[in-house]
Design a protein around this motif. Structure first.
Motif, short mmCIF file in Angstrom:
data_model
loop_
_atom_site.label_atom_id
_atom_site.label_comp_id
_atom_site.label_asym_id
_atom_site.label_seq_id
_atom_site.Cartn_x
_atom_site.Cartn_y
_atom_site.Cartn_z
N ALA A 45 -47.93 14.98 11.51
CA ALA A 45 -46.54 14.84 11.94
C ALA A 45 -45.84 16.19 11.92
CB ALA A 45 -45.80 13.84 11.06
N THR A 46 -46.11 16.97 10.91
CA THR A 46 -45.53 18.30 10.80
C THR A 46 -45.97 19.17 11.97
OG1 THR A 46 -45.45 18.16 8.40
CG2 THR A 46 -45.37 20.37 9.34
N LYS A 47 -47.24 19.11 12.31
CA LYS A 47 -47.78 19.88 13.43
C LYS A 47 -47.12 19.44 14.74
CE LYS A 47 -50.69 22.62 15.52
NZ LYS A 47 -50.38 24.02 15.60
N ALA A 48 -46.92 18.15 14.92
CA ALA A 48 -46.26 17.65 16.13
C ALA A 48 -44.84 18.19 16.24
CB ALA A 48 -46.26 16.12 16.13
N LEU A 49 -44.10 18.19 15.14
CA LEU A 49 -42.74 18.71 15.16
C LEU A 49 -42.71 20.23 15.35
CD1 LEU A 49 -41.05 16.52 12.42
CD2 LEU A 49 -40.70 16.42 14.89
N GLU A 50 -43.68 20.92 14.77
CA GLU A 50 -43.77 22.37 14.97
C GLU A 50 -44.01 22.69 16.44
OE1 GLU A 50 -46.86 23.63 12.32
OE2 GLU A 50 -45.49 23.76 10.61
N THR A 51 -44.84 21.90 17.10
CA THR A 51 -45.11 22.10 18.52
C THR A 51 -43.84 21.93 19.34
OG1 THR A 51 -47.40 21.39 18.26
CG2 THR A 51 -46.49 21.31 20.49
#
Length: 93
Positions: A45-51
């Motif tokens: 989820a963190t990676k998705a938001l960072e993207t």
């Protein structure tokens, strides 16, 4: 028009995916799932938001900041300060 307008559909799709991931994480906690499995989902989820954040930042720099620098003066300085502050927030998180 905002710089992200061309990417809006893709950004919304990514945000909905992240939203679903966060709901899934909450469900995992409610169901007392294994902590490492939950952490794996938090990372996703963190990676998705960072993207999403990096896409917005790139669009902001290439559209809003670029346009402001063409104008020059105080408008350009303000946009650069905003971008620098946004980058600092992303780096700290």
């Amino acid at each position: 028009m905002h710089g992200y307008t061309d990417d809006k559909t893709e950004l919304l799709k990514r945000l909905r995916r992240a939203e679903g991931q966060v709901r899934g994480i909450a469900r995992m906690v409610e169901e007392d799932q294994y902590c490492i499995d939950i952490l794996t989902q938090v990372s996703a989820a963190t990676k998705a938001l960072e993207t999403v954040a990096l896409t917005l930042l790139d669009d902001h720099l290439s559209h809003c900041v670029a346009e402001a620098t063409k104008e020059g003066g105080e408008v350009a300085e303000e946009k650069i300060r905003e971008a620098s502050a946004a980058i600092a927030r992303l780096v700290r998180s």
